[in-house]
Design a protein around this motif. Structure first.
Motif, PDB file in Angstrom:
ATOM      1  N   PRO A 191     -18.924  53.873   4.796  1.00 41.07           N
ATOM      2  CA  PRO A 191     -19.044  53.417   6.192  1.00 41.07           C
ATOM      3  C   PRO A 191     -17.701  53.055   6.822  1.00 41.07           C
ATOM      4  O   PRO A 191     -17.442  53.397   7.980  1.00 41.07           O
ATOM      5  CB  PRO A 191     -19.954  52.184   6.081  1.00 41.07           C
ATOM      6  N   ILE A 192     -16.831  52.399   6.044  1.00 38.64           N
ATOM      7  CA  ILE A 192     -15.513  52.014   6.566  1.00 38.64           C
ATOM      8  C   ILE A 192     -14.668  53.260   6.824  1.00 38.64           C
ATOM      9  O   ILE A 192     -14.045  53.407   7.879  1.00 38.64           O
ATOM     10  CB  ILE A 192     -14.792  51.078   5.570  1.00 38.64           C
ATOM     11  N   GLY A 193     -14.639  54.172   5.839  1.00 39.86           N
ATOM     12  CA  GLY A 193     -13.838  55.384   5.978  1.00 39.86           C
ATOM     13  C   GLY A 193     -14.299  56.259   7.117  1.00 39.86           C
ATOM     14  O   GLY A 193     -13.483  56.792   7.882  1.00 39.86           O
ATOM     15  N   ILE A 194     -15.614  56.409   7.270  1.00 39.52           N
ATOM     16  CA  ILE A 194     -16.159  57.264   8.322  1.00 39.52           C
ATOM     17  C   ILE A 194     -15.934  56.662   9.707  1.00 39.52           C
ATOM     18  O   ILE A 194     -15.612  57.379  10.665  1.00 39.52           O
ATOM     19  CB  ILE A 194     -17.657  57.525   8.052  1.00 39.52           C
ATOM     20  N   PHE A 195     -16.058  55.338   9.817  1.00 42.09           N
ATOM     21  CA  PHE A 195     -15.740  54.669  11.087  1.00 42.09           C
ATOM     22  C   PHE A 195     -14.306  54.972  11.510  1.00 42.09           C
ATOM     23  O   PHE A 195     -14.033  55.334  12.667  1.00 42.09           O
ATOM     24  CB  PHE A 195     -15.932  53.160  10.957  1.00 42.09           C
ATOM     25  N   ALA A 196     -13.372  54.836  10.562  1.00 42.45           N
ATOM     26  CA  ALA A 196     -11.958  55.055  10.854  1.00 42.45           C
ATOM     27  C   ALA A 196     -11.688  56.506  11.255  1.00 42.45           C
ATOM     28  O   ALA A 196     -10.951  56.772  12.209  1.00 42.45           O
ATOM     29  CB  ALA A 196     -11.115  54.667   9.643  1.00 42.45           C
ATOM     30  N   LEU A 197     -12.281  57.456  10.540  1.00 42.24           N
ATOM     31  CA  LEU A 197     -12.064  58.879  10.834  1.00 42.24           C
ATOM     32  C   LEU A 197     -12.554  59.249  12.228  1.00 42.24           C
ATOM     33  O   LEU A 197     -11.851  59.893  13.003  1.00 42.24           O
ATOM     34  CB  LEU A 197     -12.772  59.742   9.789  1.00 42.24           C
ATOM     35  N   ILE A 198     -13.777  58.836  12.544  1.00 45.16           N
ATOM     36  CA  ILE A 198     -14.369  59.222  13.821  1.00 45.16           C
ATOM     37  C   ILE A 198     -13.676  58.515  14.983  1.00 45.16           C
ATOM     38  O   ILE A 198     -13.407  59.117  16.028  1.00 45.16           O
ATOM     39  CB  ILE A 198     -15.883  58.930  13.820  1.00 45.16           C
ATOM     40  N   ALA A 199     -13.354  57.240  14.804  1.00 48.75           N
ATOM     41  CA  ALA A 199     -12.658  56.498  15.864  1.00 48.75           C
ATOM     42  C   ALA A 199     -11.308  57.142  16.172  1.00 48.75           C
ATOM     43  O   ALA A 199     -10.922  57.281  17.346  1.00 48.75           O
ATOM     44  CB  ALA A 199     -12.464  55.043  15.439  1.00 48.75           C
ATOM     45  N   ALA A 200     -10.587  57.552  15.125  1.00 46.60           N
ATOM     46  CA  ALA A 200      -9.267  58.173  15.318  1.00 46.60           C
ATOM     47  C   ALA A 200      -9.376  59.527  16.013  1.00 46.60           C
ATOM     48  O   ALA A 200      -8.580  59.848  16.907  1.00 46.60           O
ATOM     49  CB  ALA A 200      -8.567  58.332  13.966  1.00 46.60           C
ATOM     50  N   VAL A 201     -10.368  60.332  15.620  1.00 45.60           N
ATOM     51  CA  VAL A 201     -10.548  61.652  16.229  1.00 45.60           C
ATOM     52  C   VAL A 201     -10.882  61.528  17.716  1.00 45.60           C
ATOM     53  O   VAL A 201     -10.264  62.188  18.568  1.00 45.60           O
ATOM     54  CB  VAL A 201     -11.662  62.443  15.507  1.00 45.60           C
ATOM     55  N   VAL A 202     -11.849  60.684  18.037  1.00 52.41           N
ATOM     56  CA  VAL A 202     -12.255  60.502  19.434  1.00 52.41           C
ATOM     57  C   VAL A 202     -11.117  59.878  20.240  1.00 52.41           C
ATOM     58  O   VAL A 202     -10.860  60.257  21.386  1.00 52.41           O
ATOM     59  CB  VAL A 202     -13.531  59.632  19.521  1.00 52.41           C
ATOM     60  N   GLY A 203     -10.395  58.925  19.619  1.00 47.74           N
ATOM     61  CA  GLY A 203      -9.278  58.289  20.308  1.00 47.74           C
ATOM     62  C   GLY A 203      -8.151  59.253  20.611  1.00 47.74           C
ATOM     63  O   GLY A 203      -7.498  59.168  21.652  1.00 47.74           O
ATOM     64  N   GLU A 204      -7.929  60.206  19.723  1.00 52.39           N
ATOM     65  CA  GLU A 204      -6.810  61.144  19.895  1.00 52.39           C
ATOM     66  C   GLU A 204      -7.105  62.245  20.899  1.00 52.39           C
ATOM     67  O   GLU A 204      -6.294  62.525  21.790  1.00 52.39           O
ATOM     68  CB  GLU A 204      -6.456  61.781  18.553  1.00 52.39           C
ATOM     69  N   ILE A 205      -8.262  62.891  20.776  1.00 58.03           N
ATOM     70  CA  ILE A 205      -8.538  64.037  21.657  1.00 58.03           C
ATOM     71  C   ILE A 205      -9.378  63.662  22.869  1.00 58.03           C
ATOM     72  O   ILE A 205      -9.460  64.423  23.826  1.00 58.03           O
ATOM     73  CB  ILE A 205      -9.231  65.173  20.888  1.00 58.03           C
ATOM     74  N   GLY A 206     -10.013  62.469  22.813  1.00 57.03           N
ATOM     75  CA  GLY A 206     -10.833  62.043  23.931  1.00 57.03           C
ATOM     76  C   GLY A 206     -12.104  62.860  24.038  1.00 57.03           C
ATOM     77  O   GLY A 206     -12.288  63.862  23.346  1.00 57.03           O
ATOM     78  N   VAL A 207     -12.976  62.438  24.920  1.00 55.65           N
ATOM     79  CA  VAL A 207     -14.240  63.170  25.089  1.00 55.65           C
ATOM     80  C   VAL A 207     -14.112  64.242  26.174  1.00 55.65           C
ATOM     81  O   VAL A 207     -14.969  65.096  26.320  1.00 55.65           O
ATOM     82  CB  VAL A 207     -15.390  62.195  25.451  1.00 55.65           C
ATOM     83  N   GLY A 208     -13.000  64.214  26.920  1.00 57.70           N
ATOM     84  CA  GLY A 208     -12.810  65.182  28.000  1.00 57.70           C
ATOM     85  C   GLY A 208     -12.686  66.610  27.511  1.00 57.70           C
ATOM     86  O   GLY A 208     -13.094  67.545  28.199  1.00 57.70           O
ATOM     87  N   VAL A 209     -12.107  66.778  26.311  1.00 59.91           N
ATOM     88  CA  VAL A 209     -11.919  68.117  25.770  1.00 59.91           C
ATOM     89  C   VAL A 209     -13.240  68.837  25.538  1.00 59.91           C
ATOM     90  O   VAL A 209     -13.314  70.063  25.536  1.00 59.91           O
ATOM     91  CB  VAL A 209     -11.112  68.042  24.447  1.00 59.91           C
TER      92      VAL A 209
END
Length: 412
Positions: A191-209
């Motif tokens: 749960p900790i690892g997956i939270f970090a992975l998904i938060a970083a991906v969404v934070g980097e590319i945003g939802v606009g893409v």
């Protein structure tokens, strides 16, 4: 704290996925640094994947008689190749119907240092065989590791009548049990690892893409989900099991697959739940699951064929029936021994594109949404491996319906 322990790991992972998306959307670029936590989790899992695959295949093949290996091997080949080809065909069909490449504009993201295999067919075949198994393990070349494990297991099956042969088989089995226990402990951090992975991906590319390539993602997602539903229905009818129970038993495997987008990370969970929730015998489980990971990539085949059609539409190229057939065959063959970690789809795409005369640089169009498309690729790659294992176990009379139906627990 006691309440948290009562929440199943699957539900913790689902909550982590939702919270990760929210955190990424809220904090955006400021949360990218948390990715190191997710990468640490992936590495903890991946550090044992190579020896887990090798050990599982050796134990499974070593425990079989030669005639049994021929019989099961033929069934695996038929199911693996058949399902992968059908997945590639569906990718082409959906691409031709929905036309996700029509009206696509702009270039999103960049692709750096992708390895493209420009070798001849002979070189590609030779690359299946390791010159040095230690080097193959160090490079995590899964297909070479599996080839070595198959031959080692075959030799072990021929000498297991001797005392030393039986001792070796028992040692391999015990070693595999320890590795699986280690992975089970590491999975508590999921749960900790997956939270970090998904938060970083969404934070980097945003939802606009997502807006620009939403048509491609929706096409891939719809095709993948419908194909999986059909497979679940076929498995339910073929094995004469409950559809709802089957969904429940593979739910944790599915959650790990879609949140990590890695077939390699999902493998330990596939093996554990295949045995303890689905009731698949160790003999089938430890042979089909690892081989399926590298040889049965339905999601990747569908992604590749759909991408080819999408790029052709983007460049306004009319594909002939012969070219479409070639796209299906290349998409199927490119799945053999491909990279089974996040981002592996772009590597496979870079291999296929030049063979069809399409510019490799255009892969940048899909690079920005690779994580999201990886969700659907891994969903099919992982779940259909499990369903094939279930079907073969049913054929061989090695499906424990008591475990499958939750009427009894697995015991060593």
């Amino acid at each position: 704290m006691g309440t948290l322990r009562k929440v199943s790991l699957t539900n913790q992972i689902m909550a982590a996925m939702v919270l990760g998306i929210l955190a990424g959307a809220i904090f955006q670029q400021n949360i990218i640094g948390i990715k190191v936590v997710g990468d640490l989790f992936l590495r903890l899992i991946q550090m044992s994947v190579v020896i887990l695959i090798m050990g599982s295949v050796i134990e499974a093949v070593g425990g079989l008689e030669i005639q049994e290996l021929r019989k099961i091997g033929f069934k695996m080949f038929v199911w693996f190749m058949g399902s992968t080809i059908v997945a590639a065909v569906i990718g082409v069909i959906f691409g031709l119907i929905v036309k996700p490449g029509v009206g696509l504009k702009g270039t999103i993201g960049t692709v750096d240092s992708l390895t493209v295999n420009d070798g001849s067919l002979q070189e590609i075949i030779l690359d299946f065989i390791p010159q040095n198994i230690i080097a193959a393990m160090a490079e995590a070349n899964m297909i070479q590791v599996i080839i070595f494990a198959l031959f080692f297991g075959l030799a072990l099956s021929l000498v297991k009548q001797d005392v030393k042969g039986r001792q070796m088989l028992e040692w391999v089995s015990n070693f595999n049990s320890v590795i699986l226990k280690m992975v089970t402990l590491i999975m508590q951090l999921a749960p900790i690892g997956i939270f970090a992975l998904i938060a970083a991906v969404v934070g980097e590319i945003g939802v606009g893409v997502l807006g620009t390539l939403m048509k491609f993602l929706l096409t891939l997602g719809t095709a993948a989900v419908l194909y999986l539903i059909v497979w679940l229905g076929i498995t339910t009818l073929y094995c004469k099991v409950s559809f709802s129970r089957l969904l429940k038993n593979i739910w944790r495997i599915t959650m790990i697959a879609v949140t990590t987008t890695s077939s390699a990370v999902s493998l330990p969970v596939k093996i554990e739940d295949g045995r303890e929730k689905l009731g698949i015998s160790d003999r089938i489980n430890k042979l089909v699951m690892p081989l399926g990971m590298s040889l049965n990539s339905n999601g990747l085949a569908m992604y590749l064929s759909l991408s080819i059609v999408t790029f052709a539409q983007f460049f306004q190229i009319e594909l002939t029936l012969g070219q479409l057939t070639q796209a299906v065959l290349l998409s199927t063959l490119a799945c053999l021994g491909t990279v089974v970690v996040p981002g592996g789809g772009l590597v496979a795409l870079a291999t296929v594109m030049p063979m069809l005369g399409l510019p490799t640089e255009s892969i940048a169009l899909l690079a920005g949404i690779d994580w999201f498309s990886g969700v659907f690729r891994t969903l099919l790659n992982v779940d259909i491996d499990v369903l094939v294992a279930l079907i073969i176990a049913n054929d061989e009379g090695e499906l424990d319906r008591g475990i499958f139906n939750g009427e009894k627990s697995y015991t060593e």
